[in-house]
Design an enzyme around this catalytic site. Sequence first.
Site, PDB file in Angstrom:
ATOM      1  N   GLU A  89       0.804  -1.220   0.000  1.00  0.00           N
ATOM      2  CA  GLU A  89       0.000   0.000   0.000  1.00  0.00           C
ATOM      3  C   GLU A  89       0.840   1.275   0.000  1.00  0.00           C
ATOM      4  O   GLU A  89       1.918   1.323   0.590  1.00  0.00           O
ATOM      5  CB  GLU A  89      -0.902   0.018   1.245  1.00  0.00           C
ATOM      6  CG  GLU A  89      -1.987  -1.022   1.181  1.00  0.00           C
ATOM      7  CD  GLU A  89      -2.562  -1.330   2.552  1.00  0.00           C
ATOM      8  OE1 GLU A  89      -1.811  -1.839   3.410  1.00  0.00           O
ATOM      9  OE2 GLU A  89      -3.751  -1.058   2.759  1.00  0.00           O
ATOM     10  N   CYS A 102       2.970   8.571   1.448  1.00  0.00           N
ATOM     11  CA  CYS A 102       3.499   7.625   2.429  1.00  0.00           C
ATOM     12  C   CYS A 102       3.734   6.305   1.710  1.00  0.00           C
ATOM     13  O   CYS A 102       2.789   5.707   1.188  1.00  0.00           O
ATOM     14  CB  CYS A 102       2.493   7.457   3.570  1.00  0.00           C
ATOM     15  SG  CYS A 102       3.002   6.213   4.766  1.00  0.00           S
ATOM     16  N   CYS A 109       5.253  -6.636   7.689  1.00  0.00           N
ATOM     17  CA  CYS A 109       6.263  -6.074   8.603  1.00  0.00           C
ATOM     18  C   CYS A 109       6.668  -7.116   9.640  1.00  0.00           C
ATOM     19  O   CYS A 109       5.818  -7.819  10.180  1.00  0.00           O
ATOM     20  CB  CYS A 109       5.708  -4.842   9.300  1.00  0.00           C
ATOM     21  SG  CYS A 109       6.938  -3.991  10.320  1.00  0.00           S
ATOM     22  N   CYS A 113       4.659  -4.721  16.671  1.00  0.00           N
ATOM     23  CA  CYS A 113       4.060  -3.705  17.557  1.00  0.00           C
ATOM     24  C   CYS A 113       2.597  -4.057  17.833  1.00  0.00           C
ATOM     25  O   CYS A 113       1.834  -4.348  16.915  1.00  0.00           O
ATOM     26  CB  CYS A 113       4.157  -2.321  16.930  1.00  0.00           C
ATOM     27  SG  CYS A 113       5.855  -1.823  16.598  1.00  0.00           S
ATOM     28  N   CYS A 116      -0.408  -2.011  16.076  1.00  0.00           N
ATOM     29  CA  CYS A 116      -0.338  -1.763  14.628  1.00  0.00           C
ATOM     30  C   CYS A 116      -0.908  -2.930  13.841  1.00  0.00           C
ATOM     31  O   CYS A 116      -0.560  -4.086  14.079  1.00  0.00           O
ATOM     32  CB  CYS A 116       1.112  -1.530  14.210  1.00  0.00           C
ATOM     33  SG  CYS A 116       1.282  -1.202  12.439  1.00  0.00           S
ATOM     34  N   GLU A 161       9.487  -2.211   8.045  1.00  0.00           N
ATOM     35  CA  GLU A 161      10.484  -1.534   8.864  1.00  0.00           C
ATOM     36  C   GLU A 161      11.646  -1.151   7.931  1.00  0.00           C
ATOM     37  O   GLU A 161      12.459  -2.014   7.559  1.00  0.00           O
ATOM     38  CB  GLU A 161      10.944  -2.467  10.002  1.00  0.00           C
ATOM     39  CG  GLU A 161      12.158  -1.986  10.761  1.00  0.00           C
ATOM     40  CD  GLU A 161      12.134  -0.517  11.171  1.00  0.00           C
ATOM     41  OE1 GLU A 161      11.147  -0.062  11.784  1.00  0.00           O
ATOM     42  OE2 GLU A 161      13.101   0.197  10.850  1.00  0.00           O
ATOM     43  N   SER A 215      10.177   5.862  16.221  1.00  0.00           N
ATOM     44  CA  SER A 215       8.933   5.579  16.933  1.00  0.00           C
ATOM     45  C   SER A 215       9.270   5.229  18.378  1.00  0.00           C
ATOM     46  O   SER A 215       9.728   4.132  18.671  1.00  0.00           O
ATOM     47  CB  SER A 215       8.203   4.422  16.247  1.00  0.00           C
ATOM     48  OG  SER A 215       7.862   4.796  14.939  1.00  0.00           O
ATOM     49  N   LEU A 216       9.024   6.194  19.273  1.00  0.00           N
ATOM     50  CA  LEU A 216       9.376   6.003  20.683  1.00  0.00           C
ATOM     51  C   LEU A 216       8.257   5.237  21.398  1.00  0.00           C
ATOM     52  O   LEU A 216       8.471   4.168  21.958  1.00  0.00           O
ATOM     53  CB  LEU A 216       9.619   7.384  21.331  1.00  0.00           C
ATOM     54  CG  LEU A 216      10.018   7.391  22.794  1.00  0.00           C
ATOM     55  CD1 LEU A 216      11.342   6.682  23.019  1.00  0.00           C
ATOM     56  CD2 LEU A 216      10.100   8.835  23.314  1.00  0.00           C
ATOM     57  N   ASN A 217       7.078   5.826  21.383  1.00  0.00           N
ATOM     58  CA  ASN A 217       5.842   5.121  21.785  1.00  0.00           C
ATOM     59  C   ASN A 217       5.705   4.725  23.249  1.00  0.00           C
ATOM     60  O   ASN A 217       4.688   4.149  23.646  1.00  0.00           O
ATOM     61  CB  ASN A 217       5.601   3.877  20.918  1.00  0.00           C
ATOM     62  CG  ASN A 217       5.358   4.235  19.459  1.00  0.00           C
ATOM     63  OD1 ASN A 217       5.012   5.382  19.173  1.00  0.00           O
ATOM     64  ND2 ASN A 217       5.529   3.309  18.557  1.00  0.00           N
ATOM     65  N   ASN A 291      -4.983   5.159  16.173  1.00  0.00           N
ATOM     66  CA  ASN A 291      -6.003   4.867  15.171  1.00  0.00           C
ATOM     67  C   ASN A 291      -6.472   3.450  15.443  1.00  0.00           C
ATOM     68  O   ASN A 291      -5.700   2.510  15.336  1.00  0.00           O
ATOM     69  CB  ASN A 291      -5.419   4.993  13.762  1.00  0.00           C
ATOM     70  CG  ASN A 291      -4.942   6.405  13.481  1.00  0.00           C
ATOM     71  OD1 ASN A 291      -5.652   7.373  13.754  1.00  0.00           O
ATOM     72  ND2 ASN A 291      -3.726   6.545  12.975  1.00  0.00           N
ATOM     73  N   CYS A 333      -2.088   5.946  10.008  1.00  0.00           N
ATOM     74  CA  CYS A 333      -0.944   5.264  10.632  1.00  0.00           C
ATOM     75  C   CYS A 333      -1.408   3.992  11.324  1.00  0.00           C
ATOM     76  O   CYS A 333      -2.354   4.013  12.109  1.00  0.00           O
ATOM     77  CB  CYS A 333      -0.304   6.130  11.702  1.00  0.00           C
ATOM     78  SG  CYS A 333       0.383   7.650  11.129  1.00  0.00           S
TER      79      CYS A 333
END
Length: 341
Positions: A89, A102, A109, A113, A116, A161, A215-217, A291, A333
Amino acid sequence: MQPLVGMDLASLREALGPDQPAFRAKQIYEAIYRQQASDPIQISTLPLEMRRDLAGRHSIGLPEIAKVYQSADGTRRYLLRLEDGRTVETVLMPEGERDTICISTQVGCPVDCKFCMTALLGLDRSLTAGEIVGQVLLVARDNQLRRDGGRLNIVMMGQGEPLLNLPNVVKATRILLDPAGFALSPRRITVSTAGIVPKIAELGAEPVRPKLAVSLNASTEETRRDLMPITRKYPLKDLMAACKAYPLRPWEKLTFEYVLLAGVNDSDADARRVVKLLANLNCKVNLIALNPGPEIPFKTPSPERVDSFQRIVRRSLPCFVRKPRGLDIYAACGQLKSSAP
Ligand code: SAH
């Protein structure tokens, strides 16, 4: 048929053979990336016979559009079919005078996570440099996007990634930034990583490279380990050390992304810990309220919570809240999972 997209000047020269003068490779290179020819037969700077010969052996090799989903907010999600039938995508987000594309760097991936949806796909394979550049060329052409005056931004934040496909990401970036190629400014491409620590230094050593987002998160090692299992291999303190050592260009700042999950990592105390973690870095913070998705076991925080978090971080660092785009078409995202609606 071998695709031309993804080839740099050296490989084009090789493909043409030693009998052709070097300027022929340059003409083909410019036709692919600058004029964006859709078929080798259209490369009018070449003699007709050479075009025919080229077209017999090569295609331009852009991915095929399997489906386009149109969001109410103007975002378009492209489901693209690759040469081997796999799909990936790409998302176009127009906003006023600016367009952001994007792009994906892998099919699926490997980073697991927990918030996600792409993680649910697992990793199928990495994309080639041509498949990475091809997404940009295709979406730019399909929407007649202009790239002058800094209108066009590319973010490598789709499926995958990027730092686990670094050679192809770097090769694609070189083509996209080459003044003789797609000619974007290095300020206009950003790559985002979940934090593959050794690869951060490798990227920093590249003379031609995109800007870096991390990406700290989470604000603690434990929470980060729960949310992003990859951090077991690359702990937060090593990640912070790699960021500290990262050689920023004079105009550059690091970006840290932080997905806010209600009741998990969105407290005022978390915000204060984020400030502490990032205290010695030249950086900005992008907050993303979760999201949601059907298989994702987290909730989106209230706007007031997001606001409070942002206010605390903003006292010390530039801090923005990323507006979700294309939520209604699964384009935002963390929502890319190669599927309907
Ligand atoms: N693998 C890279 C590239 C993906 S970028 C990386 O992890 O950075 C995608 C960004 O969206 C990351 O910052 C990620 O943390 C964030 N994200 C993932 N799932 C999300 C979700 N459900 N809601 C909001 N943001 C999400």
